[in-house]
Design an enzyme around this catalytic site. Sequence first.
Site, PDB file in Angstrom:
ATOM      1  N   CYS A 116       0.817  -1.224   0.000  1.00 50.22           N
ATOM      2  CA  CYS A 116       0.000   0.000   0.000  1.00 50.22           C
ATOM      3  C   CYS A 116       0.848   1.270   0.000  1.00 50.22           C
ATOM      4  O   CYS A 116       0.335   2.351  -0.276  1.00 50.22           O
ATOM      5  CB  CYS A 116      -0.963  -0.003   1.178  1.00 50.22           C
ATOM      6  SG  CYS A 116      -2.039  -1.435   1.185  1.00 50.22           S
ATOM      7  N   HIS A 257      -3.104   7.224   2.742  1.00 47.15           N
ATOM      8  CA  HIS A 257      -3.528   5.922   2.217  1.00 47.15           C
ATOM      9  C   HIS A 257      -4.925   5.639   2.769  1.00 47.15           C
ATOM     10  O   HIS A 257      -5.190   5.828   3.957  1.00 47.15           O
ATOM     11  CB  HIS A 257      -2.535   4.841   2.644  1.00 47.15           C
ATOM     12  CG  HIS A 257      -3.026   3.463   2.357  1.00 47.15           C
ATOM     13  ND1 HIS A 257      -3.539   3.113   1.127  1.00 47.15           N
ATOM     14  CD2 HIS A 257      -3.107   2.351   3.131  1.00 47.15           C
ATOM     15  CE1 HIS A 257      -3.912   1.841   1.162  1.00 47.15           C
ATOM     16  NE2 HIS A 257      -3.659   1.348   2.370  1.00 47.15           N
ATOM     17  N   ASN A 287      -9.992  -0.215   0.514  1.00 51.38           N
ATOM     18  CA  ASN A 287      -8.536  -0.122   0.415  1.00 51.38           C
ATOM     19  C   ASN A 287      -8.081  -0.705  -0.928  1.00 51.38           C
ATOM     20  O   ASN A 287      -8.178  -1.907  -1.153  1.00 51.38           O
ATOM     21  CB  ASN A 287      -7.930  -0.906   1.596  1.00 51.38           C
ATOM     22  CG  ASN A 287      -6.406  -0.881   1.606  1.00 51.38           C
ATOM     23  OD1 ASN A 287      -5.780  -0.451   0.637  1.00 51.38           O
ATOM     24  ND2 ASN A 287      -5.828  -1.347   2.690  1.00 51.38           N
TER      25      ASN A 287
END
Length: 330
Positions: A116, A257, A287
């Site tokens: 990520c 993020h 996500n």
Amino acid sequence: MTQRSTVILGTGSYAPERVVTNEELSKTVDTSDEWIHTRSGIRERRIAGPGETTSDMGAAAARRALEAAGLTAADIDLLVVATVTPDLVMPAAACLIQTKLGVPSTAACFDLNAACSGFVYALDTACAMLTSGRYRRALVIGAEKFSSIVDWQDRTTCVLFGDGAGAVVLGTTEQPGVGLLGTKLGAFGESAELLYVPAGGSNEPATAASIAARRHCVKMKGKEVFKLAVRVMDEAARDILEQHHVRADQISLVIPHQANLRIIEAISEYLELPMERFFVNVDRYGNTSAASIPIALDEARRSGRIKTGDLTLLVAFGAGLTYGSALIRW
Ligand code: COA
């Protein structure tokens, strides 16, 4: 000698058409919209269509970024793709995207895996290569088909992730004080097993038994990851601000993020910066790993939340456990 710095010339993003709501997920696993929304802030996510690949999504986002920059694939001599879900183990998704876009064969094309945090890692890598003077224009893409490595029977993980892609076109400028002012990257490899895919790599190649045991899917210790994420993102943000003598209140927009709204709210509290200064779209996408920051960046740009002269802070964490932050003056 004049100092070169890296600037973002255009942004683009792509989200698959199919929207999967919490309600829909609650028909296949024992969960509810209420649980998912209160714990994560997520309402829905996009899931790639049948046959739609990471490189398809990455290429779509890149086309939009090139258009926004007023450039074509022929102008690109560096293509970096941040992903943990490339179409193939080899070759790199970057090479597949190169062909889809028509990027010349003289361009360097490679993938980078920092989960990520991948987009911030790729941004830093491309920046170093551009400012060295050896490359002129880069496409940096974060693209994920995370749905391909999610265990759709595991309610503790499957509700959190989604698919998509975001991209930026980078060039250089000699104008002082603008562009990518700095980055801070790091990793805590000792915590790798908090978030990982046990099988399918060279350590445990896929077998009928590993597939039956669902060991080619993401495993996560959610609570531990949550605590580390808050601490590490807060530190990564503080470090880069300190390094550049910037106060948090000088940041117009933080693009964190997008993993969990509660993580973003905790960082907002620690940095004493109101939530209005944080870009949030986790409610709509979940996500999307390496795609999360470039999708958010593109949406922020296109919706007018970033203006010339603004300071933007990117901050990420992910499997590895990796982290990264970046400071951009527009
Ligand atoms: N629906 C309903 N109940 C669920 C559920 C779901 N989708 N997933 C887990 N539960 C249950 C658990 O089984 C547990 O039940 P128990 O108490 O009977 O054992 C209960 O809900 C609480 O689970 P817990 O894991 O303690 O919840 P939490 O408040 O820590 O929230 C996460 C879970 C995953 C949302 C949270 O830990 C998180 O966001 N972690 C970070 C994840 C992340 O960002 N990862 C990506 C990094 S890039």
